[in-house]
Design a protein around this motif. Structure first.
Motif, PDB file in Angstrom:
ATOM      1  N   ALA A 131     -33.662  12.020  11.203  1.00  0.00           N
ATOM      2  CA  ALA A 131     -33.100  11.866   9.988  1.00  0.00           C
ATOM      3  C   ALA A 131     -31.760  12.866   9.841  1.00  0.00           C
ATOM      4  O   ALA A 131     -30.730  12.521   9.218  1.00  0.00           O
ATOM      5  N   LEU A 132     -31.905  14.054   9.996  1.00  0.00           N
ATOM      6  CA  LEU A 132     -31.235  14.977   9.848  1.00  0.00           C
ATOM      7  C   LEU A 132     -30.014  14.985  10.968  1.00  0.00           C
ATOM      8  O   LEU A 132     -28.620  14.809  10.453  1.00  0.00           O
ATOM      9  N   ALA A 133     -30.189  14.348  12.073  1.00  0.00           N
ATOM     10  CA  ALA A 133     -29.221  14.052  13.016  1.00  0.00           C
ATOM     11  C   ALA A 133     -28.309  12.910  12.548  1.00  0.00           C
ATOM     12  O   ALA A 133     -27.164  12.832  12.979  1.00  0.00           O
ATOM     13  N   ARG A 134     -28.808  11.803  11.777  1.00  0.00           N
ATOM     14  CA  ARG A 134     -28.088  10.730  11.126  1.00  0.00           C
ATOM     15  C   ARG A 134     -27.320  11.055  10.126  1.00  0.00           C
ATOM     16  O   ARG A 134     -26.541  10.337   9.440  1.00  0.00           O
ATOM     17  N   GLY A 135     -27.751  12.268   9.546  1.00  0.00           N
ATOM     18  CA  GLY A 135     -26.629  13.082   8.487  1.00  0.00           C
ATOM     19  C   GLY A 135     -27.432  12.852   7.360  1.00  0.00           C
ATOM     20  O   GLY A 135     -26.934  13.019   6.332  1.00  0.00           O
ATOM     21  N   GLU A 136     -28.530  12.423   7.280  1.00  0.00           N
ATOM     22  CA  GLU A 136     -29.330  12.419   5.907  1.00  0.00           C
ATOM     23  C   GLU A 136     -29.692  13.671   5.461  1.00  0.00           C
ATOM     24  O   GLU A 136     -29.765  14.656   6.124  1.00  0.00           O
ATOM     25  N   LYS A 137     -29.754  13.789   4.113  1.00  0.00           N
ATOM     26  CA  LYS A 137     -29.950  15.074   3.446  1.00  0.00           C
ATOM     27  C   LYS A 137     -31.531  15.045   3.306  1.00  0.00           C
ATOM     28  O   LYS A 137     -31.967  14.426   2.204  1.00  0.00           O
ATOM     29  N   ARG A 138     -32.548  15.755   3.721  1.00  0.00           N
ATOM     30  CA  ARG A 138     -33.860  15.797   3.838  1.00  0.00           C
ATOM     31  C   ARG A 138     -34.260  17.229   3.949  1.00  0.00           C
ATOM     32  O   ARG A 138     -33.768  18.313   4.272  1.00  0.00           O
ATOM     33  N   VAL A 139     -35.561  17.354   3.090  1.00  0.00           N
ATOM     34  CA  VAL A 139     -36.155  18.570   3.224  1.00  0.00           C
ATOM     35  C   VAL A 139     -37.750  18.478   3.711  1.00  0.00           C
ATOM     36  O   VAL A 139     -38.366  17.531   3.391  1.00  0.00           O
TER      37      VAL A 139
END
Length: 138
Positions: free
Chosen positions: A21-29
């Motif tokens: 998800a981070l690689a897709r550019g999503e902001k996640r924690v």
């Protein structure tokens, strides 16, 4: 605490999903939930996050109480500031430090309470687990 291979497998899958998800550019924690499992939260689901910035309050209404305390501090400081005026004296200008602190504190804690309220509402709508009180992972 015993080793749970199923939990580790689930946590590894969540960690891999989080990195994708981070690689897709999503902001996640990535956080540990209240049950001890890992969960990848979208940024809008995390709120003020106990453990971030040494926050000791864990609920939006608890932060709302702190906002009320800051508002009372502001009002008290205004009373202190203006108290000498009826006797013909000058305002007690030193109370402006308390006033500024109270206004900033009320603004800051209100923002944190609002963010946590919205995040909790989103977690409930999306059936996401509650984040744990531990520190952030990654």
């Amino acid at each position: 605490m015993t080793f749970d291979s199923d939990r580790e497998r689930r946590n590894d899958a969540v960690h891999a999903e989080h990195k994708a998800a981070l690689a897709r550019g999503e902001k996640r924690v990535l956080r540990t939930t209240s049950t001890g499992e890992l969960h990848s939260y979208p940024a809008d689901e995390i709120g003020f996050s106990p453990g971030r910035g040494h926050v000791q309050v864990q609920t939006w209404w608890g932060m709302g109480i702190l906002t009320g305390v800051m508002v009372l501090l502001t009002l008290l400081s205004l009373v202190i500031l203006l108290r000498p005026l009826p006797d013909g004296g000058q305002p007690f200008w030193g109370a402006l430090v308390l006033t500024a602190f109270g206004i900033f504190g009320a603004w800051y804690t209100f923002g944190m309470a609002r963010d946590e309220y919205r995040a909790k509402k989103l977690r409930k709508e999306r059936h996401a687990p509650e984040p744990g009180a531990g520190p952030l992972s990654e």
